[in-house]
Design an enzyme around this catalytic site. Structure first.
Site, short mmCIF file in Angstrom:
data_model
loop_
_atom_site.label_atom_id
_atom_site.label_comp_id
_atom_site.label_asym_id
_atom_site.label_seq_id
_atom_site.Cartn_x
_atom_site.Cartn_y
_atom_site.Cartn_z
N GLU A 289 0.84 -1.20 0.00
CA GLU A 289 0.00 0.00 0.00
C GLU A 289 0.87 1.26 0.00
O GLU A 289 1.85 1.34 0.74
CB GLU A 289 -0.89 0.00 1.24
CG GLU A 289 -1.77 1.23 1.38
CD GLU A 289 -2.52 1.28 2.70
OE1 GLU A 289 -3.48 2.06 2.80
OE2 GLU A 289 -2.16 0.53 3.64
N LYS A 356 -9.82 2.53 -3.33
CA LYS A 356 -10.32 2.00 -2.06
C LYS A 356 -11.74 2.50 -1.79
O LYS A 356 -12.03 3.69 -1.90
CB LYS A 356 -9.39 2.43 -0.93
CG LYS A 356 -9.67 1.77 0.42
CD LYS A 356 -8.62 2.18 1.44
CE LYS A 356 -8.83 1.48 2.77
NZ LYS A 356 -7.82 1.90 3.79
N CYS A 410 -5.53 -2.32 2.61
CA CYS A 410 -5.42 -2.20 4.06
C CYS A 410 -6.61 -2.87 4.75
O CYS A 410 -6.88 -4.04 4.52
CB CYS A 410 -5.27 -0.74 4.46
SG CYS A 410 -4.81 -0.51 6.20
#
Length: 538
Positions: A289, A356, A410
């Site tokens: 990430e 995301k 994440c």
């Protein structure tokens, strides 16, 4: 314990909740719940059956006990959140005591509500365990959805270790396992304690059945799944996962940016044995990430360097930050920022992107963003305006040479139902993360375990690239094929395991959870009829 009052009730509940954390990763000592869940049952007993109190007064007393139990559980289970506020202690350190207490206090409200509703519906005997299972499972489901949700350490994870039990996540999901966990762990001690001397032997056998039969059924299902697990690999795919282990305190320092980027390039050309091979034979490379501490799509020289590194036909999947402007120019307002997973081809050109969709509150955005920024507050990432939410349902990534991928950035990996939230069923999950925020604590280990459970729920392999651990390759049954531990620096070279046929949870989501909940509710009705019949006979 049922007669404890005042601060003693709160202290007993708090300690029982705190010790319950031993059932979670990385300890996996689920037997502790055989002792701690009965404490919660007895505390609700004391509240619901208090002499001279109304049902509503009993529910309020039970809510307090449930809250204290939950506060102990979440305080000791989430203490590692405080590490993130020490990365820039001069800026955020003052918030640490508030973060490590207020968040557990808020999450404990769900457990307090579960205990209150349970007390209102409380029944004698084993029926009260079924009541608590229903209310606590409902509370955990709500905790995973209200205000975007935070289903960390949902109680059902106690039944996801060892691997043979983990398979049941693909059958009933984590909320279904929560529903099962309450009677499994709560019944034995409670049922034996309820019995008098003459009937204790019979109660012990019944308690063994209540706990043992579900565990045997879950283990039997898991064993069958593991025996039929595919062992093959996707042909023509050779993947390298990079774990650079960049200290979080250095990650975003301007003077470190060039060195961190060059380190990623050099490490990418290093095989798992530590030798330099120029990515020979590698078809796909994965970075973690926000791997590059800048906006790579706005740095042509960085894209050119990536293109020079990648052999023809090799693709890089990398976590990255990016911006979009109104006219396609990232500098033209209004500007939207994204935490993304990019696909770059052998020329360094953008070949795919996933943004995301599940952002971290106070980490990637602030509730009431403009108002709180106006008074001087900012999220931990310090990106003014916060990040924007990507497209829903989550689009699948199409990467040449790979089957359809589900991107998870994440903490998106802690949310069950990846397939339900996606535009189709992925054939593999790619989880890029940076757990460097949370130090060498239980947090990153719990994060990894929950990501493993997502692979089992969906019946697909997991490729995980973390900045400083834990990077891993997990097959569709949750088996760890390769991994790099906390703070290790290196690479993993791996083929891509095959996906399994979709398990029940991937097909029907929480449908089986709802069926079990319906059966539990029906059993309460049946037990009520039996009790009323016994009373009428007497």
């Amino acid at each position: 314990m049922t007669k404890a009052h005042g601060w003693r009730r709160g202290a007993i509940a708090f300690l029982a909740g705190a010790f319950s954390n031993l059932a979670m990763a990385p300890f996996f000592f689920a037997p502790v719940l055989f002792l701690t869940l009965p404490v919660l049952v007895w505390l609700i007993d004391g509240a619901a059956c208090r002499d001279g109190s109304s049902r509503y007064q009993g529910a309020r007393a039970a809510a307090a006990s449930g809250w204290w139990f939950g506060f102990g559980y979440f305080l000791f289970g989430l203490f590692w959140i405080g590490e993130a506020f020490l990365v820039e202690a001069d800026k955020f350190g003052w918030l640490l005591p508030f973060a490590v207490t207020l968040m557990p206090a808020g999450l404990a409200l769900f457990w307090g509500a579960a205990a209150a509703v349970a007390a209102f519906l409380w029944r004698p005997g084993v029926a009260r365990l079924i009541v608590l299972a229903l209310t606590l499972a409902a509370a955990e489901w709500l905790r995973g959805h209200v205000l975007t949700g935070f289903p960390w350490n949902t109680l059902g994870y106690a039944l996801t270790w060892p691997l043979v039990l983990m398979q049941s996540a693909g059958l009933v999901g984590i909320y279904g396992l929560t529903l099962i966990a309450v009677p499994v762990f709560g019944a034995p001690v409670v049922m034996i304690a309820d019995a008098d001397g003459a009937s204790r032997r019979r109660a012990s056998l019944a308690a063994l059945g209540v706990a043992g039969v579900p565990l045997l059924l879950l283990a039997g299902y898991g064993a069958a799944r593991l025996l039929t697990a595919p062992s093959g690999m996707v042909e023509g795919v050779a993947i390298r996962i990079v774990q650079p282990s960049v200290p979080q305190r250095e990650k975003w320092l301007p003077e470190k940016q060039a060195a961190i980027f060059q380190d990623h390039l050099a490490l990418s050309e290093t095989n798992a044995a530590g030798g330099r091979d120029g990515l020979r034979g590698i078809t796909h490379l994965i970075w973690p990430e926000a791997a590059m501490p800048f906006l790579p799509l706005e740095h042509p020289e960085a894209l050119a360097a990536i293109g020079d590194m990648l052999p023809d036909g090799t693709f890089l999947l990398t976590g990255a930050l990016r911006r979009e402007g109104a006219d396609g120019n990232p500098a033209t307002p209004p500007i939207r920022a994204y935490n993304s997973l990019l696909v770059l081809d052998g020329d360094g050109a953008l070949a795919g992107v996933y943004d995301k969709t599940h952002l971290v509150p106070f980490g990637e955005y602030l509730p009431w963003q403009e108002t709180l920024e106006a008074v001087g507050l900012e999220q931990l990432t310090r990106w003014r305006g916060g990040f924007s939410v990507g497209t829903s349902p989550r689009p699948l990534l199409s990467v040449p040479g790979l089957p359809a991928l589900g991107g998870l950035i994440c903490y998106e990996a802690i949310f069950p139902g990846v397939g339900d939230a996606s535009a189709g069923r992925p054939a593999a999950l790619v989880n890029v993360t940076n757990d460097g925020w949370f130090g060498n604590t239980t947090g990153p280990r719990q994060h990894f375990h929950q990501a493993r459970v997502r692979a089992v729920e969906e019946g697909v392999p997991l490729l995980r690239a973390a900045n400083n651990g834990i990077s891993a390759v997990v097959d569709a049954s949750g088996r760890i094929l390769y991994d790099l531990g906390m703070n290790a620096r290196g690479t993993i070279d791996t083929p891509l395991p095959l996906a399994r046929p979709a398990p029940p949870f991937a097909l029907w989501g929480n449908g089986i959870f709802l069926i079990i909940a319906g059966l539990f509710a029906a059993s309460l009705y049946f037990l009520g009829k039996v009790e009323s019949g016994d009373t009428h006979t007497n």
